[in-house]
Design an enzyme around this catalytic site. Sequence first.
Site, short mmCIF file in Angstrom:
data_model
loop_
_atom_site.label_atom_id
_atom_site.label_comp_id
_atom_site.label_asym_id
_atom_site.label_seq_id
_atom_site.Cartn_x
_atom_site.Cartn_y
_atom_site.Cartn_z
N HIS A 113 7.15 -7.51 8.51
CA HIS A 113 7.52 -8.12 7.23
C HIS A 113 8.99 -7.92 6.91
CE1 HIS A 113 3.66 -9.47 5.68
NE2 HIS A 113 3.11 -8.30 5.98
N HIS A 115 1.80 2.15 0.31
CA HIS A 115 3.17 1.61 0.27
C HIS A 115 3.99 2.45 -0.70
CE1 HIS A 115 3.29 -1.88 2.93
NE2 HIS A 115 2.00 -1.97 2.70
#
Lengths: 342, 342
Positions: free
Chosen positions: A24, A203
Amino acid sequence: MDDSTHQQRRHVLIHDPTLRDGHHAVGHQLDADQLHAYATAANAAGVAVVEVGHGNGLGASSLQIGRAKLPDPVMLTTVRDALTRSKMGVFMAPGWGTADDLHAAVHHGADVVRIAAHCTEADITERHLGIARDLGAEAQGVLLMSHMASPDQLAAQCSLLVQFGAQAVGIMDSAGHYLPADVIGRIHAITEAVDVPVIFHGHNNLSLAVANSLAAVEAGAGIIDATARGFGAGAGNTQLEVLVAVLERRGFDTGIDLRQVLAAADVAEERLMKAPPVIDSIALVSGVAGVFSGFKQPVLETARREGVDPVDLFLALGERQVVAGQEDMIGEVAQQLKAADR
Amino acid sequence: MDDSTHQQRRHVLIHDPTLRDGHHAVGHQLDADQLHAYATAANAAGVAVVEVGHGNGLGASSLQIGRAKLPDPVMLTTVRDALTRSKMGVFMAPGWGTADDLHAAVHHGADVVRIAAHCTEADITERHLGIARDLGAEAQGVLLMSHMASPDQLAAQCSLLVQFGAQAVGIMDSAGHYLPADVIGRIHAITEAVDVPVIFHGHNNLSLAVANSLAAVEAGAGIIDATARGFGAGAGNTQLEVLVAVLERRGFDTGIDLRQVLAAADVAEERLMKAPPVIDSIALVSGVAGVFSGFKQPVLETARREGVDPVDLFLALGERQVVAGQEDMIGEVAQQLKAADR
C-alpha cells in the site's frame, strides 16, 4: 497483566505481511528483486509466515485500486523460492479475489490462506474457506475494520469463520483506531468463543500498534501480524522487530532472532520503502475517525482536487462509517463538504 | 483500566519539551525563527508549558556535548515573546547548569523550572530546587534513567524532591526502556508517596511512548511530557498530537485543541526537523539495552571510528549501566570490544 502463565515462554506466532500490506505504501510496485531480498531476510530471522501479494490481496490488482508491478503468480514463485523455514501466506477478500486466484495461489506454494471480510460479513467467506481447506492449505479467517463491531458481534462472527473451516481467526484494526482496552475486550470475547488460535493485526495511527499487539497477546491472542519497520498503509503496521523485542522482554517466545530480524528490517528500510512510515496529521486523523488506512492517498488527492481540507474530509468519512471498497464515497463526501461550505 | 473516575474528564497537564529535547535531534542548532514559529503554534494550541533550551538543559552548551546555536538568554526571550497562554519551562541538571543559569532563566521569564538528577541522586537537587522556589518559579523535580531504580526507590527519591520544595515530581524514561506494566508500578508507588502532581516523560524506542504515557495517566500521573511529531533524541519522545487524541478518546481533558495541535505538529515537521524520528535498529537496541537515547550519535560515530558493530556497543553499554554524562565510557567500551574481538 502479571498473569504468571505468561511468564512461561508461551509461543506467539509472528505472521509478517510486509510484502503484502507494505505494498500500500508504494503503490503495489515491489519488484522481484525486492520481494526476494526481503523474503530471504525474513526467512533467516525465523519469521513464521511471510505473506505476499497486492496490498488488497489476491486478484486485487486493477486500474481502480492500483495495478501491482507483478502478477500474483510471479510474486508467489519469487517469494516461495526464498523460503526454507518460513511458510508463505496469501490474503484474499472475496469480491477482489476469486476461487481461481485461490487455486493458483496454492498451486504456486501458498501454505497459509487468509480469507478476509468486513467485520459483520463473515458469511461471505464460507465458500473460499472451504476451497482453502480442500486444497490442503492452512485456512484463516479475519475481520476487517473490526472496531466497527462490538466484542460480542466479533465473537459471533469468528465462531462462524471457524464453522466454515478456519483454523485460526481474528481481527484487523484496519483503521488503527483501537486503544489497548478495546483490544483486550475483543480478544477476550473471541478467545472465549473459539478453540483455534486468535489473530490480531494492528495499525499504528494512534502510535499504539505495538502496545495493542502486546495487549492482544496478554489477552490470549496466539498469532500477531507485524511488518518490518512498520511498512504498511498510512501510519504503518505493528513494527515487527520492535514487537519481537517487546514480546521477548515480556516473557513470550517468538522463535525469532533479534539480530536477524533487525537485519531484515534494515533490508526493508533500504530496499523496499522510500521512508519508514510516520504518524503525520492525516494518518492520525484517519485513526481518530476510524477510516481505513488505505484511504490516505485517495483522500489527499480528492481533497486537493476539490479544494477541501483533508482533515475535514477524513472526519466526515469517519462519521459516514465508510469501509474498504467504498472508495467511491470519497469524491461524493468531498462534494458534499464543498456544497456545505458555500 | 475501566475505572469510572477516569471517565469524568480528569485534567491532564501537557508539558511540551519540543524545543528542548528536540534539540538532541538537530545538534542543538534551532535558530530564533524556528523557536518563535513553534512556540507560537504550541501557544495557539493551548499547550500548558513550552520548555526550551539546549537538549541537556540550562548551561549545557559546550564543546563536549555540543554547542547550541543560541545562548540560553536568547532562546528564552525568543520563546517568551511568542507565549500569551502557555507557561515557559526550563530544564536543568545540576553539574551542567548552575545557580547563575537558574537566576538568568527566571529573569528571562521562565515560569516552570525542572531540576533533574539521576534516578538515585535526588539529593543533588536540594540547592537548586530551593533557588527556584525562592525566585518564585514553579519548581519541579525529575529523575533520569528511572528504569534503573525500583518503584520503592523512585517513591523515596520523589519524596526527597518534594521535601526539597518540588511542586511536581516524576520520572523520565530516558532510555525508552519501559513496558506499560513497568510504568504502572512505578507511578502507583510514587502517587502513594507524594501529594504533588506526578510527571511522566517517555521515549519511543520500543514504540510504547504513547501507551506508557496513557498507562501513566491511568495510574495517576497528572503531568505528561510530549513533543510535536515526537521530535527528540533517538527514537523520539511521546508524540504530542497523538497523545492529545488518545487521552481525549479515553476521557481525559488536556485543554488542547486537536486541530491546532495538528497545525503545531506540521510546523514542527516542516520547520524544525530533517525528518520525523523513526525507530531504526540502533534506536531499538538502545531501548532494549536501556541506554540513554542521547548516546545514539556518539555511539554511531565511535563504532564507525573503532570498527565495531554499533549493536554490540549499545548492548555492552547497557550491561555496564552507563548513564547520561558518562559519554567518555563509549570510547572505552568500544576499545574493550575491539580487544575482546582479537
